[in-house]
Design an enzyme around this catalytic site. Structure first.
Site, PDB file in Angstrom:
ATOM      1  N   ASP A 191      18.680   6.816  12.918  1.00 28.55           N
ATOM      2  CA  ASP A 191      18.871   8.070  12.204  1.00 28.55           C
ATOM      3  C   ASP A 191      20.316   8.146  11.704  1.00 28.55           C
ATOM      4  O   ASP A 191      21.263   8.046  12.492  1.00 28.55           O
ATOM      5  CB  ASP A 191      18.572   9.256  13.121  1.00 28.55           C
ATOM      6  CG  ASP A 191      18.525  10.577  12.372  1.00 28.55           C
ATOM      7  OD1 ASP A 191      17.422  10.965  11.966  1.00 28.55           O
ATOM      8  OD2 ASP A 191      19.588  11.197  12.194  1.00 28.55           O
ATOM      9  N   ASN A 199      24.815  15.549   2.027  1.00 28.61           N
ATOM     10  CA  ASN A 199      24.118  16.276   0.959  1.00 28.61           C
ATOM     11  C   ASN A 199      24.857  17.552   0.568  1.00 28.61           C
ATOM     12  O   ASN A 199      24.999  17.875  -0.611  1.00 28.61           O
ATOM     13  CB  ASN A 199      22.698  16.620   1.405  1.00 28.61           C
ATOM     14  CG  ASN A 199      21.742  15.448   1.306  1.00 28.61           C
ATOM     15  OD1 ASN A 199      21.948  14.539   0.505  1.00 28.61           O
ATOM     16  ND2 ASN A 199      20.691  15.463   2.110  1.00 28.61           N
ATOM     17  N   HIS A 204      22.746  15.877  -3.360  1.00 28.52           N
ATOM     18  CA  HIS A 204      21.582  15.100  -2.908  1.00 28.52           C
ATOM     19  C   HIS A 204      21.526  13.703  -3.533  1.00 28.52           C
ATOM     20  O   HIS A 204      20.991  12.769  -2.928  1.00 28.52           O
ATOM     21  CB  HIS A 204      20.296  15.872  -3.210  1.00 28.52           C
ATOM     22  CG  HIS A 204      20.100  17.059  -2.322  1.00 28.52           C
ATOM     23  ND1 HIS A 204      19.559  16.969  -1.065  1.00 28.52           N
ATOM     24  CD2 HIS A 204      20.410  18.367  -2.502  1.00 28.52           C
ATOM     25  CE1 HIS A 204      19.511  18.165  -0.507  1.00 28.52           C
ATOM     26  NE2 HIS A 204      20.030  19.035  -1.358  1.00 28.52           N
ATOM     27  N   ASP A 208      20.984  10.245  -1.542  1.00 25.89           N
ATOM     28  CA  ASP A 208      20.041   9.176  -1.890  1.00 25.89           C
ATOM     29  C   ASP A 208      20.745   7.823  -1.921  1.00 25.89           C
ATOM     30  O   ASP A 208      20.198   6.815  -1.466  1.00 25.89           O
ATOM     31  CB  ASP A 208      19.402   9.454  -3.248  1.00 25.89           C
ATOM     32  CG  ASP A 208      18.383  10.580  -3.199  1.00 25.89           C
ATOM     33  OD1 ASP A 208      18.008  10.993  -2.083  1.00 25.89           O
ATOM     34  OD2 ASP A 208      17.962  11.036  -4.279  1.00 25.89           O
ATOM     35  N   GLU A 234      16.220  10.910   6.758  1.00 23.07           N
ATOM     36  CA  GLU A 234      17.275   9.916   7.002  1.00 23.07           C
ATOM     37  C   GLU A 234      16.926   8.995   8.158  1.00 23.07           C
ATOM     38  O   GLU A 234      17.792   8.361   8.749  1.00 23.07           O
ATOM     39  CB  GLU A 234      18.606  10.624   7.269  1.00 23.07           C
ATOM     40  CG  GLU A 234      18.660  11.467   8.525  1.00 23.07           C
ATOM     41  CD  GLU A 234      18.270  12.924   8.299  1.00 23.07           C
ATOM     42  OE1 GLU A 234      18.837  13.786   8.987  1.00 23.07           O
ATOM     43  OE2 GLU A 234      17.400  13.189   7.445  1.00 23.07           O
TER      44      GLU A 234
END
Length: 315
Positions: A191, A199, A204, A208, A234
């Protein structure tokens, strides 16, 4: 119905002769070759079409075509390539003389098919082969579309990794194989730390980019026999086959190190330090995909709750 086929016939005669055939438009039925192998019956066009329409599995379709063709154009092997889809299929054995066709349907290339055998192909056989190929093109196109649909359904569009649906299906099979072989499967749940902060701070799109960077690092690190999935958000999952606790620990440390090895640079020049919390679980005899994941996921949350950028094992 007309099928466009672009043939390129390579008939090596002592390795120094090449015959190039011009593109043709082919239609109609299958010519019956007078020089087919007596022990292999020649099928009618209707029989060949029926057989080709019985499957959407690419390997099976090519095998059906090869078997149907054997009575008219005996051959030792067949290969099919579609580089854009990463497909290479080889059936039978390689031989000296090659008959190669670039296949097209409605101006769309659908791959290259090659027929191989030890002696040169005769003109009458080439005519029969080209007419048979005109019946293969649409079933072949449909099989490729089917494979593409399956791949899309099993692949995460952002990272290109296999997705959660694929993990459940493939892990079930992997656990069964491990149980039979007496070896264990190890699962790592990875994670990305502080991903919400990325973010919120950078947007965002930056998030990505971080996920793609992590996916690329995991893909480059793992062996071909390992499986890497994007589970969601994630969170990533790595499944390591035929391993033990010591090797799994080494693998987890390598994953941790490769993720934090270098900051990720955004297009605007900002650098984002990437770390991850990792949970590790070894397969138990009674494990299902869900139970193995649950234990690895719980270990990951302990790593996250005790400081992040850590590796924790199942209790």
């Amino acid at each position: 119905m007309r099928h466009v086929i672009r043939p390129m016939l390579e008939q090596a005669n002592n390795g120094d002769n090449t015959l190039m055939a011009s593109p043709q438009l082919l239609q109609g039925g299958l010519a019956r070759s007078e020089r087919h192998t007596p022990s292999v019956p020649t099928l009618t066009p209707a029989m060949i079409l029926h057989r080709l329409q019985t499957t959407l599995e690419l390997e099976e379709l090519l095998e059906i075509f090869s078997n149907a063709l054997a009575g008219m154009v005996p051959h030792d092997g067949l290969t099919f390539d579609h580089p854009d889809m990463g497909i290479h299929i080889s059936q039978g054995r390689l031989s000296r003389h090659v008959c190669s066709y670039n296949l097209m349907v409605e101006r769309t290339e659908i791959g290259q098919l090659r027929l191989l055998r030890g002696r040169k192909f005769k003109e009458q056989e080439l005519i029969a082969l080209e007419e048979a190929l005109s019946m293969l093109t649409y079933p072949l196109r449909n099989a490729l579309l089917y494979r593409q649909a399956l791949t899309s359904a099993q692949t995460d569009p952002l990272t290109g990794l296999l997705n959660r649906t694929s993990m459940t299906r493939m892990l079930d099979r992997e656990l069964a194989v491990a149980t039979r072989s007496g070896r264990q499967v190890c699962m790592l749940v990875v994670d990305v730390d502080f991903f919400k902060q990325v973010n919120d701070t950078h947007g965002h799109q930056a998030g990505d980019h971080v996920l793609v960077a992590v996916a690329e690092r995991l893909r480059a690190l793992t062996r071909k026999s390992d499986m890497v999935f994007r589970y969601g958000g994630e969170e990533f999952v790595i499944v390591i086959s035929e391993t033990d606790a010591e090797s799994a620990a080494t693998a987890a440390e390598r994953v941790q190190e490769v993720i934090r090895s270098a900051p990720h640079t955004l297009d605007a020049g900002q650098q984002i330090r990437i770390t991850a919390s990792i949970g590790v679980a070894m397969q138990r005899p009674d494990d299902s995909p869900a139970s193995l994941f649950k234990r690895a996921d719980q270990a990951m949350y302990r790593a996250k709750n005790t400081g992040r950028d850590r590796i924790e094992w199942e209790d």
